[in-house]
Design a protein around this motif. Structure first.
Motif, PDB file in Angstrom:
ATOM      1  N   LEU A 115       0.821  -1.204   0.000  1.00  0.00           N
ATOM      2  CA  LEU A 115       0.000   0.000   0.000  1.00  0.00           C
ATOM      3  C   LEU A 115       0.854   1.253   0.000  1.00  0.00           C
ATOM      4  O   LEU A 115       1.993   1.239   0.471  1.00  0.00           O
ATOM      5  N   ASP A 116       0.277   2.364  -0.499  1.00  0.00           N
ATOM      6  CA  ASP A 116       0.973   3.650  -0.379  1.00  0.00           C
ATOM      7  C   ASP A 116       0.590   4.313   0.947  1.00  0.00           C
ATOM      8  O   ASP A 116      -0.258   3.813   1.694  1.00  0.00           O
ATOM      9  N   THR A 117       1.208   5.438   1.239  1.00  0.00           N
ATOM     10  CA  THR A 117       1.019   6.102   2.527  1.00  0.00           C
ATOM     11  C   THR A 117      -0.432   6.491   2.757  1.00  0.00           C
ATOM     12  O   THR A 117      -0.966   6.334   3.866  1.00  0.00           O
ATOM     13  N   THR A 118      -1.083   7.000   1.734  1.00  0.00           N
ATOM     14  CA  THR A 118      -2.482   7.410   1.869  1.00  0.00           C
ATOM     15  C   THR A 118      -3.358   6.211   2.227  1.00  0.00           C
ATOM     16  O   THR A 118      -4.251   6.316   3.079  1.00  0.00           O
ATOM     17  N   GLN A 119      -3.120   5.090   1.590  1.00  0.00           N
ATOM     18  CA  GLN A 119      -3.915   3.891   1.872  1.00  0.00           C
ATOM     19  C   GLN A 119      -3.651   3.356   3.278  1.00  0.00           C
ATOM     20  O   GLN A 119      -4.571   2.919   3.974  1.00  0.00           O
ATOM     21  N   VAL A 120      -2.393   3.392   3.710  1.00  0.00           N
ATOM     22  CA  VAL A 120      -2.061   2.957   5.067  1.00  0.00           C
ATOM     23  C   VAL A 120      -2.760   3.842   6.095  1.00  0.00           C
ATOM     24  O   VAL A 120      -3.334   3.349   7.078  1.00  0.00           O
ATOM     25  N   ASP A 121      -2.745   5.153   5.877  1.00  0.00           N
ATOM     26  CA  ASP A 121      -3.420   6.081   6.794  1.00  0.00           C
ATOM     27  C   ASP A 121      -4.921   5.827   6.823  1.00  0.00           C
ATOM     28  O   ASP A 121      -5.557   5.891   7.886  1.00  0.00           O
ATOM     29  N   TYR A 122      -5.490   5.537   5.660  1.00  0.00           N
ATOM     30  CA  TYR A 122      -6.919   5.250   5.576  1.00  0.00           C
ATOM     31  C   TYR A 122      -7.259   3.994   6.375  1.00  0.00           C
ATOM     32  O   TYR A 122      -8.231   3.963   7.143  1.00  0.00           O
ATOM     33  N   ALA A 123      -6.448   2.958   6.219  1.00  0.00           N
ATOM     34  CA  ALA A 123      -6.676   1.719   6.966  1.00  0.00           C
ATOM     35  C   ALA A 123      -6.574   1.966   8.464  1.00  0.00           C
ATOM     36  O   ALA A 123      -7.350   1.399   9.260  1.00  0.00           O
ATOM     37  N   LEU A 124      -5.616   2.810   8.876  1.00  0.00           N
ATOM     38  CA  LEU A 124      -5.456   3.098  10.304  1.00  0.00           C
ATOM     39  C   LEU A 124      -6.694   3.787  10.874  1.00  0.00           C
ATOM     40  O   LEU A 124      -7.167   3.411  11.959  1.00  0.00           O
ATOM     41  N   VAL A 125      -7.234   4.750  10.162  1.00  0.00           N
ATOM     42  CA  VAL A 125      -8.411   5.464  10.661  1.00  0.00           C
ATOM     43  C   VAL A 125      -9.616   4.521  10.743  1.00  0.00           C
ATOM     44  O   VAL A 125     -10.369   4.549  11.730  1.00  0.00           O
ATOM     45  N   ILE A 126      -9.801   3.676   9.730  1.00  0.00           N
ATOM     46  CA  ILE A 126     -10.881   2.687   9.812  1.00  0.00           C
ATOM     47  C   ILE A 126     -10.689   1.815  11.046  1.00  0.00           C
ATOM     48  O   ILE A 126     -11.611   1.610  11.846  1.00  0.00           O
ATOM     49  N   GLY A 127      -9.478   1.282  11.202  1.00  0.00           N
ATOM     50  CA  GLY A 127      -9.213   0.373  12.313  1.00  0.00           C
ATOM     51  C   GLY A 127      -9.415   1.014  13.667  1.00  0.00           C
ATOM     52  O   GLY A 127     -10.034   0.411  14.564  1.00  0.00           O
TER      53      GLY A 127
END
Length: 492
Positions: free
Chosen positions: A412-424
């Motif tokens: 994943l790129d940084t934006t996708q990793v950040d998105y996953a973190l907020v969901i989690g």
């Protein structure tokens, strides 16, 4: 009709798969194959291989017995190209029917192509392009367009069929001549090729091994056209000794791999597809898909599977999907601009937010991640699978940077990793606040106010505002670069 048993008598292998819930994308309860080689030498002799028939008899006797022991609701037995084309094919199939008290359908080339296309559509419902299913004896090609099948053809291009034609140049010329007889292929140029069949899946496995892919899942593994052309060029030119030294080559596919690569390469030169997308679903899954009514076919395969997992794994029996939907509504205000694809993944993560509760707390994130990265999902790309797994990992672990999660975040790129973190972290807060009990979150609210993240509770839930809830709210706000507050709404 579940559990459903399918025995597939192919040119190279004989296989039994027993499928179970969910109906929209059935899960293999049992899956076993025997590489009999029924079609070995068919191009030269016109007959089924004697040793192959002996092995197939033994395998089918075992498979029929197992299916009956498993009490399958329906046993579907089909035979494909070798039995269809061999001079002794019908006689052999009739003998199998008598020996095992079963009915066997010899599929026509059109039927085989259609069911293989159904298999792709069962796992990739928005597929648009050409499905190619390379078996031991034949290549089925079908034009597919979002749940519809159109032009189709069956060609005698299976590795067992073309291996005895001659040298490399003679085989290449034979393949090109057969493909030239299919005029509709040129109308599909530029669209994806959906690759099905053991020989072509072996190409994907070898590519994963050669490129050190962090995720070894065949379904929807994708190669851009130029990579596919170059890789199949290299594989097609390999001799037996070279293939034996290559990492990732399945042992029983070593002889057929260069031929499978050559067929794919010649097809790629005709189609010039945008990409090659490998499908784990094919003929057997297509047979199951063809039995479904239209309402079930219309279901999203990913969300149907996640709903089934939530029903099976949730802490409160019968309420897993209900609570997942509540969680999704609860965290939705955190995402102001979001594509439909991301909303779908967010809902999938919410449905899966309680799948690891039985595991020791220190290993729940790792367990959830492993389940999601390796589950037989449909309708999900490799990248989306990684994002979904990372989000649920963060729901349990509170972070995405743990080395255990590397197979996900490496993709994943940084934006996708950040998105996953907020969901989690949003799911983590929701689960802590409600204790996983359905009905609580419908009255609670997350929102942004004056630049801060606010968790607003109704008066009846005021007692739920404890230290753990505040820690979870603070962690979520920090990931969003916001201040935070927990407040109780005024009565009335």
């Amino acid at each position: 009709f579940l559990p459903l048993g399918v025995i597939d008598i192919g040119s190279n292998s004989v296989r039994l798969v027993v499928f179970d819930e969910p109906a929209r994308l059935p899960t293999p309860r049992f899956n076993e194959k025997v590489l009999c080689g029924l079609g070995r030498g068919l191009g030269e002799t016109g007959m089924l291989d004697e040793e192959g028939m002996r092995q197939a008899r033994i395998a089918i006797r075992r498979f029929v017995s197992l299916a009956r022991l498993m009490q399958v609701a329906k046993l579907e037995v089909v035979a494909t190209a070798a039995a269809r084309d061999a001079g002794n094919g019908a006689e052999f199939i009739h003998a199998l029917e008598s020996e095992n008290a079963i009915a066997i359908r010899i599929l026509s080339g059109t039927e085989e192509a259609m069911y293989s296309a159904y298999g792709v559509l069962s796992g990739i419902p928005d597929a648009e392009g050409v499905m190619g299913d390379l078996g031991g004896g034949s290549l089925e090609l079908v034009a597919i367009d979002k749940r519809k099948v159109a032009d189709s053809v069956t060609l005698p291009l299976g590795p067992l069929r073309i291996g005895g034609i001659g040298g490399y140049n003679q085989i290449k010329a034979f393949i090109d001549a057969r493909l030239a007889d299919v005029p509709w292929l040129k109308r599909q140029q530029g669209k994806p090729l959906y690759a099905v069949g053991g020989g072509w899946r072996a190409i994907a496995r070898v590519h994963m091994a050669q490129t050190k892919s962090p995720l070894h899942i065949i379904h929807q593994y994708t190669l851009p056209r130029d990579q596919a052309l170059e890789f199949t060029r290299l594989l097609a030119r390999q001799g037996r000794e070279s293939v034996l030294r290559m990492e990732g080559v399945p042992r029983r596919r070593q002889d057929a791999l260069p031929l499978a690569a050559l067929v794919m390469r010649r097809l790629l030169r005709v189609l010039m597809p945008s990409e090659v997308i490998f499908s784990a679903q094919g003929l057997r899954e297509g047979l199951a898909y063809g039995m479904l009514d239209e309402a079930i076919k219309a279901q999203d395969p990913l969300l149907a599977f996640c709903t089934h997992m939530a029903e099976r794994e949730g802490r409160f029996a019968g309420h897993g999907p209900e609570h997942g939907a509540e969680l999704d509504r609860f965290i939705a205000p955190l995402f102001e601009r979001e594509s439909a694809a991301m909303k779908r993944l967010r809902l999938a993560a919410a449905l899966l937010a309680d799948i690891a509760w039985r595991v020791h707390p220190d290993y729940r994130g790792e367990q959830a991640l492993g389940l999601i990265l390796h589950a037989p999902f449909g309708g999900i790309t490799q990248n989306e699978r990684a994002l979904l797994g990372l989000a649920v990992f963060a729901r349990y672990a509170g972070t995405v940077s743990d080395p255990v999660a590397a197979p996900a975040w490496q993709m994943l790129d940084t934006t996708q990793v950040d998105y996953a973190l907020v969901i989690g972290l949003g799911l983590r807060l929701g689960q802590t606040l409600s204790g996983g009990v359905p009905g609580v979150l419908n009255e609670c609210r997350l929102r942004f106010l004056n630049g801060n993240l606010v968790l607003e509770l109704p008066p009846r839930c005021e007692a739920l505002n404890g230290e753990a809830v505040q820690r979870r709210t603070e962690a979520l706000a920090k990931a969003l670069n916001r201040g935070w507050e927990v407040r109780v709404a005024k009565a009335g």
